[in-house]
Design an enzyme around this catalytic site. Structure first.
Site, PDB file in Angstrom:
ATOM      1  N   MET A 154     -11.315  -5.944   5.446  1.00 11.60           N
ATOM      2  CA  MET A 154     -10.571  -4.955   6.233  1.00 11.60           C
ATOM      3  C   MET A 154     -10.278  -5.546   7.603  1.00 11.60           C
ATOM      4  O   MET A 154     -11.199  -5.892   8.352  1.00 11.60           O
ATOM      5  CB  MET A 154     -11.375  -3.668   6.398  1.00 11.60           C
ATOM      6  CG  MET A 154     -11.507  -2.830   5.136  1.00 11.60           C
ATOM      7  SD  MET A 154      -9.950  -2.448   4.306  1.00 11.60           S
ATOM      8  CE  MET A 154      -9.034  -1.614   5.615  1.00 11.60           C
ATOM      9  N   HIS A 172      -1.127  -1.329  -4.304  1.00  4.81           N
ATOM     10  CA  HIS A 172      -2.400  -1.011  -3.659  1.00  4.81           C
ATOM     11  C   HIS A 172      -2.478   0.496  -3.410  1.00  4.81           C
ATOM     12  O   HIS A 172      -1.585   1.088  -2.794  1.00  4.81           O
ATOM     13  CB  HIS A 172      -2.494  -1.766  -2.336  1.00  4.81           C
ATOM     14  CG  HIS A 172      -3.811  -1.655  -1.631  1.00  4.81           C
ATOM     15  ND1 HIS A 172      -4.907  -2.429  -1.960  1.00  4.81           N
ATOM     16  CD2 HIS A 172      -4.208  -0.855  -0.607  1.00  4.81           C
ATOM     17  CE1 HIS A 172      -5.916  -2.113  -1.158  1.00  4.81           C
ATOM     18  NE2 HIS A 172      -5.523  -1.161  -0.329  1.00  4.81           N
ATOM     19  N   GLY A 203      -3.022   3.976   8.020  1.00  4.62           N
ATOM     20  CA  GLY A 203      -2.065   2.892   8.086  1.00  4.62           C
ATOM     21  C   GLY A 203      -1.544   2.745   9.505  1.00  4.62           C
ATOM     22  O   GLY A 203      -1.812   3.571  10.378  1.00  4.62           O
ATOM     23  N   GLY A 212       1.157  -2.045   4.157  1.00  8.32           N
ATOM     24  CA  GLY A 212       1.746  -0.711   4.053  1.00  8.32           C
ATOM     25  C   GLY A 212       3.001  -0.629   4.884  1.00  8.32           C
ATOM     26  O   GLY A 212       4.118  -0.765   4.381  1.00  8.32           O
ATOM     27  N   MET A 250     -12.204   4.222  -0.677  1.00 11.24           N
ATOM     28  CA  MET A 250     -12.878   4.449   0.607  1.00 11.24           C
ATOM     29  C   MET A 250     -13.572   5.802   0.499  1.00 11.24           C
ATOM     30  O   MET A 250     -13.189   6.779   1.175  1.00 11.24           O
ATOM     31  CB  MET A 250     -11.843   4.408   1.745  1.00 11.24           C
ATOM     32  CG  MET A 250     -11.326   2.999   2.007  1.00 11.24           C
ATOM     33  SD  MET A 250      -9.776   2.962   2.953  1.00 11.24           S
ATOM     34  CE  MET A 250      -8.610   3.161   1.620  1.00 11.24           C
ATOM     35  N   MET A 262      -9.055   7.953  -0.098  1.00 10.61           N
ATOM     36  CA  MET A 262      -9.898   8.325   1.052  1.00 10.61           C
ATOM     37  C   MET A 262     -10.430   9.732   0.866  1.00 10.61           C
ATOM     38  O   MET A 262      -9.732  10.611   0.347  1.00 10.61           O
ATOM     39  CB  MET A 262      -9.078   8.270   2.342  1.00 10.61           C
ATOM     40  CG  MET A 262      -8.392   6.945   2.574  1.00 10.61           C
ATOM     41  SD  MET A 262      -7.560   6.912   4.179  1.00 10.61           S
ATOM     42  CE  MET A 262      -6.710   5.336   4.105  1.00 10.61           C
ATOM     43  N   GLY A 289      -2.836  -3.894   9.125  1.00 10.98           N
ATOM     44  CA  GLY A 289      -2.097  -4.555  10.195  1.00 10.98           C
ATOM     45  C   GLY A 289      -1.421  -5.842   9.778  1.00 10.98           C
ATOM     46  O   GLY A 289      -1.097  -6.678  10.627  1.00 10.98           O
ATOM     47  N   HIS A 333      -8.313   0.946  -4.038  1.00 12.20           N
ATOM     48  CA  HIS A 333      -9.241   0.712  -2.925  1.00 12.20           C
ATOM     49  C   HIS A 333      -9.955   2.029  -2.628  1.00 12.20           C
ATOM     50  O   HIS A 333      -9.357   2.950  -2.060  1.00 12.20           O
ATOM     51  CB  HIS A 333      -8.415   0.222  -1.725  1.00 12.20           C
ATOM     52  CG  HIS A 333      -9.190  -0.009  -0.477  1.00 12.20           C
ATOM     53  ND1 HIS A 333      -8.576  -0.206   0.754  1.00 12.20           N
ATOM     54  CD2 HIS A 333     -10.525  -0.084  -0.231  1.00 12.20           C
ATOM     55  CE1 HIS A 333      -9.495  -0.397   1.675  1.00 12.20           C
ATOM     56  NE2 HIS A 333     -10.688  -0.309   1.118  1.00 12.20           N
ATOM     57  N   ASP A 343      -4.708   3.511  -1.859  1.00 11.62           N
ATOM     58  CA  ASP A 343      -5.785   3.816  -0.914  1.00 11.62           C
ATOM     59  C   ASP A 343      -6.334   5.209  -1.165  1.00 11.62           C
ATOM     60  O   ASP A 343      -5.639   6.210  -0.983  1.00 11.62           O
ATOM     61  CB  ASP A 343      -5.252   3.725   0.521  1.00 11.62           C
ATOM     62  CG  ASP A 343      -5.044   2.289   0.945  1.00 11.62           C
ATOM     63  OD1 ASP A 343      -6.003   1.495   0.818  1.00 11.62           O
ATOM     64  OD2 ASP A 343      -3.940   1.945   1.393  1.00 11.62           O
ATOM     65  N   SER A 392       0.846  -1.194   0.000  1.00  9.81           N
ATOM     66  CA  SER A 392       0.000   0.000   0.000  1.00  9.81           C
ATOM     67  C   SER A 392       0.879   1.241   0.000  1.00  9.81           C
ATOM     68  O   SER A 392       1.664   1.450   0.937  1.00  9.81           O
ATOM     69  CB  SER A 392      -0.892   0.019   1.235  1.00  9.81           C
ATOM     70  OG  SER A 392      -1.399   1.337   1.419  1.00  9.81           O
ATOM     71  N   ASP A 417      -6.503  -6.520   4.342  1.00 13.78           N
ATOM     72  CA  ASP A 417      -5.873  -5.195   4.362  1.00 13.78           C
ATOM     73  C   ASP A 417      -5.947  -4.601   5.771  1.00 13.78           C
ATOM     74  O   ASP A 417      -7.042  -4.385   6.304  1.00 13.78           O
ATOM     75  CB  ASP A 417      -6.648  -4.306   3.369  1.00 13.78           C
ATOM     76  CG  ASP A 417      -6.065  -2.907   3.220  1.00 13.78           C
ATOM     77  OD1 ASP A 417      -5.038  -2.598   3.842  1.00 13.78           O
ATOM     78  OD2 ASP A 417      -6.680  -2.123   2.459  1.00 13.78           O
TER      79      ASP A 417
END
Ligand code: DX5
Ligand code: ZN
Length: 223
Positions: free
Chosen positions: A139, A35, A146, A199, A70, A39, A179, A68, A37, A10, A177
């Protein structure tokens, strides 16, 4: 699981001042996808990037761009990300009232369609759309940032979805995705994930460490 698990770093954890170089370094290091992200400060409490950044990154890697989203609303932005060069477009089941319509929008753009579930969303919402999707993204943190801790509760969700996918007989990727690190990766692989987003763990240590990070996330201890 016959195929090795794939790793999608990520870019949220990359150095944003030199994203192109970061994506090239991850590509050279053996990543399987990039990946991205996205947002909006509305669906999630953080703002990142839009289609122009996806377009700029497109020239820096031949890997699939795994976008992705969001964001809510989402339908009106799908075409822009498709035209910018996204290969996989993942939307959130919680982002709007018309998931089936949203997936049709993604499909009409000729892209692979993914659906993501927040940690508190049950798996059943996917059953009516299982024929329309190419990827499920679980998720394992609440989306937005992250560097959060993996939620163990999502292991069981992965196992349930592994069964749903296998029974469907369709080639649907099971991505996870949030942790994901060297400690949590083995558990999600065991639960049936086929694609790991990472990430913090993927970008740790700078470019000289990326290849080793990817190998270790895959569970390839020979590296
Ligand atoms: C969270 C994002 C993740 C995040 C993962 O909303 O969707 O992709 O960047 O970061 P780590 O691997 O640090 O949890
Ligand atoms: Zn993500």
């Amino acid at each position: 699981m016959n195929e090795p698990v794939r790793i999608a770093p990520s870019i949220l954890a990359a150095d944003f001042a030199c994203l192109g170089a970061e994506v090239r370094a991850m590509t050279d290091a053996g990543a399987d996808a990039i990946h991205v992200d996205v947002m909006d400060g509305h669906f999630v409490p953080n703002i990142t990037i839009g289609p122009d950044v996806v377009r700029a990154l497109r020239d820096h890697s031949d890997l699939p761009l795994d976008v992705h989203l969001m964001i809510a609303p989402v339908d009106s932005f799908v075409a822009a990300f498709a035209e910018a060069g996204a290969d996989i477009i993942t939307v959130h089941a919680e982002a709007g009232p018309h998931l089936n319509r949203t997936l049709q929008v993604v499909k009409s753009c000729g892209k692979l369609a993914g659906v993501s579930l927040n940690p508190g969303t049950p798996t059943q919402v996917l059953e009516p759309v299982i024929e329309d999707i190419d990827l499920i993204l679980v998720m394992s943190v609440n989306p937005g940032f992250g560097g959060q801790s993996f939620l163990m509760s999502q292991i069981e969700k992965l196992r349930v979805l592994r069964g749903v996918i296998d029974r469907s007989g369709r080639a649907i990727d099971l991505e996870v995705d949030g942790g994901i690190n060297f400690d949590t990766a083995p558990a999600v692989i065991d639960a049936g994930a086929t694609m790991l987003v990472a990430g913090t763990a993927a970008f740790a240590g700078g470019a000289g460490s990326y290849a080793d990070n990817i190998r270790r996330l895959r569970g390839d201890v020979r590296g």
